[in-house]
Motif scaffolding. Sequence first.
Motif, PDB file in Angstrom:
ATOM      1  N   ASN A 227      30.580  13.118   6.924  1.00 47.81           N
ATOM      2  CA  ASN A 227      31.428  13.728   7.953  1.00 47.81           C
ATOM      3  C   ASN A 227      32.534  14.615   7.366  1.00 47.81           C
ATOM      4  N   ASP A 228      33.142  14.148   6.268  1.00 46.68           N
ATOM      5  CA  ASP A 228      34.293  14.876   5.718  1.00 46.68           C
ATOM      6  C   ASP A 228      33.901  15.934   4.696  1.00 46.68           C
ATOM      7  N   GLU A 229      32.942  15.618   3.847  1.00 52.04           N
ATOM      8  CA  GLU A 229      32.585  16.533   2.763  1.00 52.04           C
ATOM      9  C   GLU A 229      31.410  17.442   3.125  1.00 52.04           C
ATOM     10  N   VAL A 230      30.286  16.831   3.466  1.00 57.46           N
ATOM     11  CA  VAL A 230      29.077  17.614   3.725  1.00 57.46           C
ATOM     12  C   VAL A 230      29.260  18.540   4.923  1.00 57.46           C
ATOM     13  N   ARG A 231      29.812  18.011   5.999  1.00 56.56           N
ATOM     14  CA  ARG A 231      29.948  18.797   7.232  1.00 56.56           C
ATOM     15  C   ARG A 231      30.845  20.028   7.052  1.00 56.56           C
ATOM     16  N   HIS A 232      31.872  19.919   6.195  1.00 56.19           N
ATOM     17  CA  HIS A 232      32.890  20.975   6.135  1.00 56.19           C
ATOM     18  C   HIS A 232      32.861  21.807   4.852  1.00 56.19           C
ATOM     19  N   ASN A 233      31.967  21.488   3.926  1.00 58.79           N
ATOM     20  CA  ASN A 233      31.930  22.224   2.662  1.00 58.79           C
ATOM     21  C   ASN A 233      30.548  22.848   2.486  1.00 58.79           C
ATOM     22  N   PRO A 234      30.424  24.166   2.665  1.00 62.21           N
ATOM     23  CA  PRO A 234      29.108  24.820   2.595  1.00 62.21           C
ATOM     24  C   PRO A 234      28.376  24.558   1.282  1.00 62.21           C
ATOM     25  N   LYS A 235      29.115  24.506   0.167  1.00 60.36           N
ATOM     26  CA  LYS A 235      28.479  24.274  -1.128  1.00 60.36           C
ATOM     27  C   LYS A 235      27.859  22.878  -1.186  1.00 60.36           C
ATOM     28  N   ILE A 236      28.627  21.891  -0.735  1.00 54.81           N
ATOM     29  CA  ILE A 236      28.117  20.521  -0.724  1.00 54.81           C
ATOM     30  C   ILE A 236      27.006  20.383   0.308  1.00 54.81           C
ATOM     31  N   MET A 237      27.145  21.080   1.426  1.00 59.48           N
ATOM     32  CA  MET A 237      26.094  21.067   2.456  1.00 59.48           C
ATOM     33  C   MET A 237      24.774  21.571   1.879  1.00 59.48           C
ATOM     34  N   ASN A 238      24.820  22.668   1.144  1.00 65.03           N
ATOM     35  CA  ASN A 238      23.603  23.216   0.541  1.00 65.03           C
ATOM     36  C   ASN A 238      22.990  22.237  -0.459  1.00 65.03           C
ATOM     37  N   SER A 239      23.841  21.633  -1.274  1.00 68.94           N
ATOM     38  CA  SER A 239      23.357  20.656  -2.254  1.00 68.94           C
ATOM     39  C   SER A 239      22.741  19.449  -1.567  1.00 68.94           C
ATOM     40  N   PHE A 240      23.392  19.007  -0.481  1.00 64.39           N
ATOM     41  CA  PHE A 240      22.911  17.860   0.285  1.00 64.39           C
ATOM     42  C   PHE A 240      21.533  18.156   0.874  1.00 64.39           C
ATOM     43  N   LEU A 241      21.393  19.327   1.496  1.00 59.82           N
ATOM     44  CA  LEU A 241      20.118  19.696   2.106  1.00 59.82           C
ATOM     45  C   LEU A 241      19.030  19.900   1.059  1.00 59.82           C
ATOM     46  N   ASP A 242      19.403  20.489  -0.076  1.00 59.43           N
ATOM     47  CA  ASP A 242      18.427  20.691  -1.147  1.00 59.43           C
ATOM     48  C   ASP A 242      17.881  19.362  -1.663  1.00 59.43           C
ATOM     49  N   SER A 243      18.763  18.371  -1.753  1.00 60.75           N
ATOM     50  CA  SER A 243      18.323  17.068  -2.271  1.00 60.75           C
ATOM     51  C   SER A 243      17.370  16.385  -1.299  1.00 60.75           C
ATOM     52  N   ILE A 244      17.568  16.616   0.004  1.00 57.41           N
ATOM     53  CA  ILE A 244      16.721  15.970   1.010  1.00 57.41           C
ATOM     54  C   ILE A 244      15.352  16.642   1.108  1.00 57.41           C
ATOM     55  N   ILE A 245      15.324  17.971   1.001  1.00 59.68           N
ATOM     56  CA  ILE A 245      14.043  18.676   1.188  1.00 59.68           C
ATOM     57  C   ILE A 245      13.305  18.911  -0.134  1.00 59.68           C
ATOM     58  N   ARG A 246      13.885  18.397  -1.232  1.00 57.69           N
ATOM     59  CA  ARG A 246      13.216  18.554  -2.527  1.00 57.69           C
ATOM     60  C   ARG A 246      11.885  17.802  -2.526  1.00 57.69           C
ATOM     61  N   THR A 247      10.862  18.412  -3.159  1.00 57.93           N
ATOM     62  CA  THR A 247       9.538  17.774  -3.258  1.00 57.93           C
ATOM     63  C   THR A 247       9.079  17.751  -4.712  1.00 57.93           C
ATOM     64  N   ASP A 248       8.066  16.936  -4.981  1.00 57.91           N
ATOM     65  CA  ASP A 248       7.519  16.805  -6.331  1.00 57.91           C
ATOM     66  C   ASP A 248       6.227  17.584  -6.520  1.00 57.91           C
ATOM     67  N   MET A 249       5.533  17.885  -5.423  1.00 58.63           N
ATOM     68  CA  MET A 249       4.257  18.578  -5.529  1.00 58.63           C
ATOM     69  C   MET A 249       3.898  19.181  -4.178  1.00 58.63           C
ATOM     70  N   VAL A 250       2.872  20.035  -4.161  1.00 56.43           N
ATOM     71  CA  VAL A 250       2.415  20.679  -2.931  1.00 56.43           C
ATOM     72  C   VAL A 250       0.992  20.211  -2.635  1.00 56.43           C
ATOM     73  N   LEU A 251       0.763  19.773  -1.378  1.00 53.88           N
ATOM     74  CA  LEU A 251      -0.566  19.347  -0.947  1.00 53.88           C
ATOM     75  C   LEU A 251      -1.140  20.342   0.059  1.00 53.88           C
ATOM     76  N   ASN A 252      -2.430  20.448   0.056  1.00 51.24           N
ATOM     77  CA  ASN A 252      -3.121  21.275   1.054  1.00 51.24           C
ATOM     78  C   ASN A 252      -3.710  20.328   2.095  1.00 51.24           C
ATOM     79  N   GLU A 253      -2.887  19.965   3.085  1.00 51.16           N
ATOM     80  CA  GLU A 253      -3.299  18.948   4.060  1.00 51.16           C
ATOM     81  C   GLU A 253      -2.662  19.241   5.409  1.00 51.16           C
TER      82      GLU A 253
END
Length: 274
Positions: A227-253
């Motif tokens: 609420n305090d950091e991620v919501r109001h800090n664009p840099k931390i928001m980007n890092s937060f979102l990158d960590s969530i959508i990060r993947t290890d491989m690509v599947l064709n499915e």
Amino acid sequence: MESLLNIGLSIVASLIMLGFGYIIGRIRERKQQQGTPLEDYPFYPFKVNQDNLLCFDLDLFNEAVSELLQKTNPQAGRQLVLIGEQNNVKHLLKNPFRKRYYKLYKKYKGDQVLDESVNYLKNYKRIVQHIGDSFPDSGIEILLHNLTNPSKALYYIKNNVTGRNIEAPATNLVLDLKRRNSHNEDKINYELNIGARKFKCTTIPIYKEKDGLIGAICINIDYNYINDEVRHNPKIMNSFLDSIIRTDMVLNENILSKSEFQKAQEGKRHFRDF
């Protein structure tokens, strides 16, 4: 000839009766081996107090120990062993009650019951690990409690945000989950405020057939960080979102339904893109 037929029919009837008797005997034997749940007895060692909260009752527990020493019930006996360990009765009870509990513990193979519960939780440990790996550095902690040993309950933790260590105690989690179960609540989201810290918590109980409650998966979200950091800090928001959508491989499915797949082919980009 007729007499021989009657004899033959009598023999067949006798064999049928013997067969039925054997089947009924085996069914009764199997039921006796399996037993019935501890909750079916009047000495189930929990009661509702004046505040309408479920509480462990040591007197009922001692009564249950006496009854299950006299009359064998594997299912209820195993459950009582787990409840005894969950509520630290080895330290609460005084002789002769402690000696009787040790006798019950031995009768229902308490060490085996606890070992089987730990082995059962190993699958959940992998689940916790992989879910945690999907949310690194996000302020989202996921952990596994072994509630067969509440004094050292914290069995595994990923993305630690609460600062706890493995084998940390489970506080009142056992009774809390039993209260929820009595209200038919499988899981619940709740808020914790501890000093300046704030958490959104989700606790999911783990039940083992015939043994009852043996563990829990807990997901704790560091509310103030989100609420305090991620919501109001664009840099931390980007890092937060990158960590969530990060993947290890690509599947064709294709995991979409037929209709959603067609819409994706036509350009639909996400679930709210109409």
